[in-house]
Design an enzyme around this catalytic site. Structure first.
Site, PDB file in Angstrom:
ATOM      1  N   ASP A 146      -8.852  -6.922   0.846  1.00 48.34           N
ATOM      2  CA  ASP A 146     -10.280  -6.909   1.186  1.00 48.34           C
ATOM      3  C   ASP A 146     -10.527  -7.670   2.490  1.00 48.34           C
ATOM      4  O   ASP A 146     -11.325  -7.252   3.326  1.00 48.34           O
ATOM      5  CB  ASP A 146     -11.099  -7.530   0.044  1.00 48.34           C
ATOM      6  CG  ASP A 146     -10.872  -6.787  -1.264  1.00 48.34           C
ATOM      7  OD1 ASP A 146     -10.903  -5.545  -1.241  1.00 48.34           O
ATOM      8  OD2 ASP A 146     -10.646  -7.438  -2.299  1.00 48.34           O
TER       9      ASP A 146
ATOM     10  N   HIS B  78     -12.342  -8.101  -6.987  1.00 49.19           N
ATOM     11  CA  HIS B  78     -11.683  -7.007  -6.270  1.00 49.19           C
ATOM     12  C   HIS B  78     -12.062  -5.650  -6.881  1.00 49.19           C
ATOM     13  O   HIS B  78     -11.227  -4.955  -7.442  1.00 49.19           O
ATOM     14  CB  HIS B  78     -10.162  -7.202  -6.278  1.00 49.19           C
ATOM     15  CG  HIS B  78      -9.452  -6.084  -5.569  1.00 49.19           C
ATOM     16  ND1 HIS B  78      -9.581  -5.862  -4.213  1.00 49.19           N
ATOM     17  CD2 HIS B  78      -8.642  -5.108  -6.030  1.00 49.19           C
ATOM     18  CE1 HIS B  78      -8.881  -4.804  -3.875  1.00 49.19           C
ATOM     19  NE2 HIS B  78      -8.297  -4.307  -4.958  1.00 49.19           N
TER      20      HIS B  78
HETATM   21  N1  NAI Z   1      -4.920  -5.863  -5.529  1.00 48.82           N
HETATM   22  C1  NAI Z   1      -5.088  -4.905  -4.643  1.00 48.82           C
HETATM   23  O1  NAI Z   1      -5.719  -5.105  -3.602  1.00 48.82           O
HETATM   24  C2  NAI Z   1      -4.489  -3.559  -4.864  1.00 48.82           C
HETATM   25  C3  NAI Z   1      -3.948  -3.225  -6.067  1.00 48.82           C
HETATM   26  N2  NAI Z   1      -3.370  -2.002  -6.270  1.00 48.82           N
HETATM   27  C4  NAI Z   1      -2.811  -1.742  -7.588  1.00 48.82           C
HETATM   28  O2  NAI Z   1      -1.402  -1.926  -7.562  1.00 48.82           O
HETATM   29  C5  NAI Z   1      -0.806  -1.175  -8.636  1.00 48.82           C
HETATM   30  C6  NAI Z   1       0.404  -0.401  -8.143  1.00 48.82           C
HETATM   31  O3  NAI Z   1       0.029   0.572  -7.209  1.00 48.82           O
HETATM   32  P1  NAI Z   1       1.134   1.578  -6.567  1.00 48.82           P
HETATM   33  O4  NAI Z   1       2.314   0.818  -6.113  1.00 48.82           O
HETATM   34  O5  NAI Z   1       0.407   2.436  -5.622  1.00 48.82           O
HETATM   35  O6  NAI Z   1       1.521   2.413  -7.865  1.00 48.82           O
HETATM   36  P2  NAI Z   1       2.883   3.249  -8.114  1.00 48.82           P
HETATM   37  O7  NAI Z   1       2.667   4.090  -9.307  1.00 48.82           O
HETATM   38  O8  NAI Z   1       3.325   3.899  -6.858  1.00 48.82           O
HETATM   39  O9  NAI Z   1       3.942   2.106  -8.444  1.00 48.82           O
HETATM   40  C7  NAI Z   1       3.863   1.323  -9.576  1.00 48.82           C
HETATM   41  C8  NAI Z   1       5.259   0.932  -9.991  1.00 48.82           C
HETATM   42  O10 NAI Z   1       5.137   0.125 -11.165  1.00 48.82           O
HETATM   43  C9  NAI Z   1       6.230   0.477 -12.001  1.00 48.82           C
HETATM   44  N3  NAI Z   1       5.976   0.082 -13.375  1.00 48.82           N
HETATM   45  C10 NAI Z   1       5.253   0.704 -14.332  1.00 48.82           C
HETATM   46  N4  NAI Z   1       5.331   0.020 -15.483  1.00 48.82           N
HETATM   47  C11 NAI Z   1       6.120  -1.059 -15.243  1.00 48.82           C
HETATM   48  C12 NAI Z   1       6.572  -2.132 -16.033  1.00 48.82           C
HETATM   49  N5  NAI Z   1       6.253  -2.246 -17.316  1.00 48.82           N
HETATM   50  N6  NAI Z   1       7.371  -3.047 -15.463  1.00 48.82           N
HETATM   51  C13 NAI Z   1       7.699  -2.950 -14.145  1.00 48.82           C
HETATM   52  N7  NAI Z   1       7.320  -1.957 -13.347  1.00 48.82           N
HETATM   53  C14 NAI Z   1       6.528  -1.024 -13.897  1.00 48.82           C
HETATM   54  C15 NAI Z   1       6.367   1.988 -11.850  1.00 48.82           C
HETATM   55  O11 NAI Z   1       7.624   2.430 -12.283  1.00 48.82           O
HETATM   56  C16 NAI Z   1       6.137   2.140 -10.356  1.00 48.82           C
HETATM   57  O12 NAI Z   1       7.360   2.079  -9.649  1.00 48.82           O
HETATM   58  C17 NAI Z   1      -1.924  -0.296  -9.189  1.00 48.82           C
HETATM   59  O13 NAI Z   1      -2.440  -0.877 -10.353  1.00 48.82           O
HETATM   60  C18 NAI Z   1      -2.968  -0.316  -8.078  1.00 48.82           C
HETATM   61  O14 NAI Z   1      -4.256  -0.053  -8.552  1.00 48.82           O
HETATM   62  C19 NAI Z   1      -3.290  -1.087  -5.268  1.00 48.82           C
HETATM   63  C20 NAI Z   1      -3.802  -1.375  -4.023  1.00 48.82           C
HETATM   64  C21 NAI Z   1      -4.495  -2.604  -3.745  1.00 48.82           C
HETATM   65  O1  OAA Z   2      -8.708   1.229  -4.695  1.00 49.54           O
HETATM   66  C1  OAA Z   2      -7.712   1.127  -5.432  1.00 49.54           C
HETATM   67  O2  OAA Z   2      -7.606   1.658  -6.538  1.00 49.54           O
HETATM   68  C2  OAA Z   2      -6.581   0.275  -4.955  1.00 49.54           C
HETATM   69  C3  OAA Z   2      -7.136  -0.992  -4.464  1.00 49.54           C
HETATM   70  O3  OAA Z   2      -7.385  -1.910  -5.226  1.00 49.54           O
HETATM   71  C4  OAA Z   2      -7.525  -1.077  -3.068  1.00 49.54           C
HETATM   72  O4  OAA Z   2      -7.104  -0.248  -2.251  1.00 49.54           O
HETATM   73  O5  OAA Z   2      -8.300  -1.985  -2.753  1.00 49.54           O
END
Ligand code: NAI
Ligand code: OAA
Length: 356
Positions: A193, A220
């Site tokens: 953010d 967030h």
């Molecule tokens: N805090 C923030 O600003 C943001 C948070 N996110 C969040 O981050 C998370 C991941 O996003 P992406 O990498 O795009 O998703 P993705 O689906 O590409 O990757 C997630 C990974 O987590 C793994 N996974 C699933 N269950 C698991 C477990 N029990 N133990 C270990 N690994 C496990 C999957 O195998 C996969 O490799 C989502 O919840 C998303 O909403 C995404 C963008 C910004």
């Molecule tokens: O928007 C989403 O789901 C992933 C996220 O948290 C971000 O990009 O800020």
């Protein structure tokens, strides 16, 4: 002369030695680690990434491998950890990389870690809110945090998995149950953010984003993301139209990416960049550097809510000081009330998931 069958058997035996099918990834090179002259152990911090094979996890792993403060990098996922580990481990930077696949290897992945970064869990698709991810991600975060409580209870935790407004309270409850909770060491990652706010504000002001610092407080998700445009550095002012445009764009930056990716996930590359920026700040704090200040969603007494994102000072123990909000203008005060109303429900949902 050996028959073709014998020759094939020899090749099969050789490749089984060089590329064992149950790749114990600590031996991801052909030669066993025990036979290597260098054993690693350079000074630096031990960092684990949980969810390391995902959209965020892979570029995050690459960037952490490039971080000179990292001496050991553990990559854990329930799928594809061997491939990502083999790939990243060939980078000629200092950190020793080890891979861990699946729940039975979680404890080994976590033992001895100084910092654990968690991007594990499902991302949004168009039309979903972050809260729609709760059902799946709450359980994932619980399991991973139970592992942290068992194996590295003193580690700093950077929690990325959404919905952050609920997953941080979940992690806190898990640690409380285990008797290991230290609120200073649990940090929800809201850095993206801030990264977005710096970028969008710089665009409006015609500045280099590296010169801009926008505090983003609250949480967030949607209206809980509250940019404090009255506190932007360098000091500047905005018209009402600019304020509304910027606030809306910062609050909906995640949705902008989700829609542009059209079903292929949410922000991964900018998130990996933001996660590394934040993790690096945590590591510099752990090293004892002075004056490291970033925004994070932490246990807080700044408002009546038990968790809130504000600027925090990072030190050897994590978030050692939590800053007050500072003077808000009328627009921000109204935004704060909206943010608190939504945050209260999300925080309670996380707490109830564990304590019910
Ligand atoms: N805090 C923030 O600003 C943001 C948070 N996110 C969040 O981050 C998370 C991941 O996003 P992406 O990498 O795009 O998703 P993705 O689906 O590409 O990757 C997630 C990974 O987590 C793994 N996974 C699933 N269950 C698991 C477990 N029990 N133990 C270990 N690994 C496990 C999957 O195998 C996969 O490799 C989502 O919840 C998303 O909403 C995404 C963008 C910004
Ligand atoms: O928007 C989403 O789901 C992933 C996220 O948290 C971000 O990009 O800020």
């Amino acid at each position: 002369m050996a028959s073709r069958v014998e020759a094939n058997q020899r090749i099969a035996r050789l490749s089984a030695h060089l590329y064992p099918s149950n790749l114990q990834m600590e031996d991801s090179s052909g030669m066993r680690r025990a036979n290597c002259r260098a054993k690693g152990g350079a000074p630096g911090f031990k960092v684990a990434i949980l969810g390391a094979a995902g959209g965020i996890g892979q570029p995050l792993a690459m960037l952490m491998k490039m971080n000179p403060l990292v001496s050991v990098l553990h990559l854990y996922d329930v799928v594809n950890a061997p491939g990502v580990t083999a790939d990243i481990s060939h980078m000629d930077t200092g950190a020793v990389v080890r891979g861990f696949l699946g729940q039975p290897q979680l404890d080994n992945a976590l033992t001895g870690m100084d910092l654990v970064i968690i991007p594990a869990g499902v991302p949004r698709k168009p039309g979903m809110t972050r809260d729609d991810l709760f059902k799946i991600n709450a359980g994932i975060v619980r399991t991973l945090c139970e592992g942290i409580a068992r194996c590295c209870p003193k580690a700093i935790v950077n929690l990325i998995s959404n919905p952050v407004n609920s997953t941080v309270p979940i992690a806190a409850e898990v640690f409380k149950k285990a008797g290991t909770y230290d609120p200073k060491r649990l940090l929800g990652v809201t850095m993206l953010d801030v990264v977005r706010a710096n970028t969008f504000v710089a665009e409006v002001l015609g500045l280099d984003p590296r010169e801009v610092d926008v505090p983003v407080v609250g949480g967030h998700s949607g209206v809980t993301i509250l940019p404090l445009l009255s506190q932007v550095k360098p000091p500047c002012s905005f018209t009402q139209e600019e304020t509304e445009y910027l606030t809306d764009r910062i609050q909906n930056g995640g949705t902008e990416v989700v829609e542009a990716k059209a079903g292929a996930g949410s922000a991964t590359l900018s998130m990996a960049y933001a996660a590394v920026k934040f993790a690096d700040a945590c590591l510099r704090g752990l090293r004892g550097d002075a004056g490291i200040v970033e925004c994070s969603f932490v246990a807080s007494q700044v408002t009546e809510l038990p968790f809130f994102a504000t600027k925090v000072r990072l030190g050897r123990n994590g978030a050692e000081e939590i800053y007050q909000l500072g003077p808000l203008n009328e627009y921000e005060r109204a935004g704060l009330e909206k943010a608190k109303r939504e945050l209260a429900g999300s925080i309670q949902k996380g707490i109830s998931f564990i304590s019910k």
